[in-house]
Enzyme design. Structure first.
Site, short mmCIF file in Angstrom:
data_model
loop_
_atom_site.label_atom_id
_atom_site.label_comp_id
_atom_site.label_asym_id
_atom_site.label_seq_id
_atom_site.Cartn_x
_atom_site.Cartn_y
_atom_site.Cartn_z
N GLU A 15 -27.82 15.84 15.38
CA GLU A 15 -26.75 16.27 13.95
C GLU A 15 -26.09 15.16 13.50
O GLU A 15 -24.66 15.12 13.74
CB GLU A 15 -26.14 17.75 14.55
CG GLU A 15 -26.66 18.78 14.45
CD GLU A 15 -26.23 20.12 15.19
OE1 GLU A 15 -25.93 20.84 14.69
OE2 GLU A 15 -26.67 18.96 17.06
N ARG A 292 -17.60 29.38 16.50
CA ARG A 292 -18.06 30.19 15.14
C ARG A 292 -18.76 30.80 16.02
O ARG A 292 -19.93 30.53 16.83
CB ARG A 292 -18.66 29.40 13.74
CG ARG A 292 -19.35 30.31 12.75
CD ARG A 292 -20.34 30.12 11.74
NE ARG A 292 -21.73 29.54 12.49
CZ ARG A 292 -22.90 28.57 12.57
NH1 ARG A 292 -22.33 27.75 11.71
NH2 ARG A 292 -23.55 28.59 13.38
N GLU A 309 -25.15 33.56 19.12
CA GLU A 309 -24.81 32.09 20.05
C GLU A 309 -23.45 31.93 19.64
O GLU A 309 -22.86 32.17 18.16
CB GLU A 309 -25.74 31.29 19.94
CG GLU A 309 -25.87 31.10 18.81
CD GLU A 309 -26.36 29.40 17.97
OE1 GLU A 309 -26.59 28.93 19.40
OE2 GLU A 309 -26.93 29.28 16.73
N GLY A 315 -20.20 23.24 12.69
CA GLY A 315 -20.34 21.72 10.92
C GLY A 315 -18.70 21.91 9.95
O GLY A 315 -18.01 23.61 9.67
N1 LIG Z 1 -33.55 37.65 19.27
C1 LIG Z 1 -34.00 37.26 17.80
N2 LIG Z 1 -33.87 37.98 16.66
C2 LIG Z 1 -33.70 37.51 16.02
N3 LIG Z 1 -34.20 36.51 14.90
C3 LIG Z 1 -33.71 35.72 16.43
C4 LIG Z 1 -33.63 35.93 17.33
N4 LIG Z 1 -33.21 34.46 18.15
C5 LIG Z 1 -33.29 34.00 17.51
N5 LIG Z 1 -32.95 33.95 16.42
C6 LIG Z 1 -33.35 33.62 14.74
O1 LIG Z 1 -33.53 31.80 15.16
C7 LIG Z 1 -32.40 30.72 15.05
C8 LIG Z 1 -31.61 30.27 15.99
O2 LIG Z 1 -31.34 30.93 17.09
P1 LIG Z 1 -30.22 31.10 17.69
O3 LIG Z 1 -30.26 31.89 19.15
O4 LIG Z 1 -28.86 31.03 17.22
O5 LIG Z 1 -30.30 29.32 18.80
P2 LIG Z 1 -29.55 27.96 18.00
O6 LIG Z 1 -28.38 27.51 18.94
O7 LIG Z 1 -30.75 27.05 17.49
O8 LIG Z 1 -29.63 27.71 16.12
C9 LIG Z 1 -31.40 31.75 14.94
O9 LIG Z 1 -30.35 31.23 13.47
C10 LIG Z 1 -31.75 32.88 13.86
O10 LIG Z 1 -32.28 32.60 12.60
MG LIG Z 2 -27.57 29.39 15.73
#
Ligand SMILES: Nc1ncnc2c1ncn2[C@@H]1O[C@H](COP(=O)(O)OP(=O)(O)O)[C@@H](O)[C@H]1O
Ligand SMILES: [Mg+2]
Length: 359
Positions: A15, A292, A309, A315
């Site tokens: 990033e 966030r 998370e 950002g």
């Molecule tokens: N358990 C879940 N069910 C549905 N979608 C998920 C799930 N976990 C992650 N996602 C999808 O994957 C994306 C990335 O996961 P996330 O845990 O936010 O990791 P990162 O830190 O890479 O953003 C999320 O924004 C969502 O779109």
């Molecule tokens: Mg995410």
């Protein structure tokens, strides 16, 4: 005298470019708020450089004298002599080494006040296992998951079976990445092992989480510290077109990858609940300054909400979610920044009062 704020940006993560864009907004808005911004550019490799605000804002080459942190000295040393003594530092490096406590550790050693989360909250926020466990301990709903660590890779069959029992779709993710790097949506058993092996390219631990098909993604900004921490309005991120979830491409490469609905079209009750949960999670993880918090909501029943998370250095570009959430809440970026600096100065003063004696 205007207070001088060192804005640290760039960094080693994927990033890097986003961080440069964030720094433009942060520097311009700090100046608007009556501070003097000192942009400290951390290239992917090599020494930090003190660059000019106008060069940063106009997109010119990021050049300037090398600067080195003086450990315990509360200042930076310029190559060729001269000391630089900012009143506070504003780290805005997203992702690994900037958002995970590594940089914050260095700032502690320098001994200057800095904005945002400290070492522990940053490290915890970056780790999807620890952040979910801590949140769950505080009664916050999280989705069930199975964790596979590097030493369990060779015999992961039993863990994969356990994960399959959670039901498909499953989401496979490296534990301490971001930007959806290495994240995969898995719809059938045969795809699970390859997705896990791929995720291990990015990390030494992998999480397999129960998925919500086409989950709604609700984001909420938190600002403040302790009892003064407050939540912004909520927003909804909608991946568009062929993006089934918010993958790396939808986030960064596809200009039409997402819509941002502000405020999120939720009932007043659920929106209030999510805002309260966002603050609770922030405090449970020891957060201070900003973050966030992202949630997943079942599209068939908005009452089913789960903590996804926390991003402790979201950002801060002109079109980033975090400043837009606060804008909609009635706080302009310069006000958000002023508050962040005030919290940093207060926290540093509070820390100085702690005793280091044994009695
Ligand atoms: N358990 C879940 N069910 C549905 N979608 C998920 C799930 N976990 C992650 N996602 C999808 O994957 C994306 C990335 O996961 P996330 O845990 O936010 O990791 P990162 O830190 O890479 O953003 C999320 O924004 C969502 O779109
Ligand atoms: Mg995410």
């Amino acid at each position: 005298m205007k207070k001088k704020i060192g804005v640290i940006f760039g960094g080693k993560s994927s990033e890097h470019e986003v961080s440069i864009e964030s720094a433009k907004t942060v520097c311009a808005e700090l100046e608007k708020a009556g501070f003097s911004a000192l942009p400290f550019y951390a290239p992917r490799a090599g020494a930090w450089r003190l660059v000019k605000v106008k060069d940063l804002l106009s997109g010119r080459k990021l050049a300037g004298p090398e600067i080195e942190p003086s450990l315990g000295g509360g200042c930076f040393v310029k190559k060729g002599g001269g000391r630089l003594r900012p009143d506070a530092l504003f780290p805005i490096i997203h992702g690994s080494t900037g958002e995970d406590g590594v940089l914050q550790g260095l700032l502690e050693l320098i001994g200057l006040p800095y904005t945002g989360c400290g070492v522990t909250a940053s490290a915890v926020g970056m780790d999807k296992i620890i952040s979910k466990e801590l949140a769950a301990l505080d009664g916050i709903p999280v989705l069930p998951h199975v964790v596979i660590r590097a030493h369990q890779k060779a015999g992961m069959g039993a863990l994969l079976k356990k994960a399959e029992k959670l039901g498909f779709p499953l989401f496979v993710k490296p534990v301490a990445q971001g930007s959806s790097v290495g994240v995969a949506k898995v719809k059938r058993a045969a795809e699970l092992r390859p997705a896990v092996i791929r995720a291990f390219r990015f990390d030494t631990a992998v999480m397999i989480e129960k998925g919500i098909d086409r989950a709604r993604e609700i984001v909420c900004g938190v600002l403040g510290s302790g009892g003064g921490a407050k939540a912004s309005v909520t927003g909804e991120v909608v991946p568009k077109g062929r993006h089934e979830f918010f993958d790396y491409e939808a986030k960064y490469l596809d200009d039409n990858g997402m819509d941002f609905l502000l405020p999120a079209p939720l009932s007043a009750e659920i929106s209030a609940r999510l805002r309260a949960l966002a603050v609770k999670i922030f405090l449970a993880l020891g957060g201070s300054g900003m973050a966030r918090v992202d949630f997943l909501v079942d599209p068939r029943n908005e009452k089913k909400i789960y903590f996804c998370e926390i991003n402790t250095l979201p950002g801060f570009t002109s079109h980033s979610l975090y400043p837009r959430l606060w804008g909609k809440t009635g706080l302009k970026p310069e006000k958000v920044l002023r508050e962040l600096v005030a919290i940093a100065l207060r926290a540093a003063a509070g820390k100085r009062r702690l005793t280091t004696a044994r009695k």
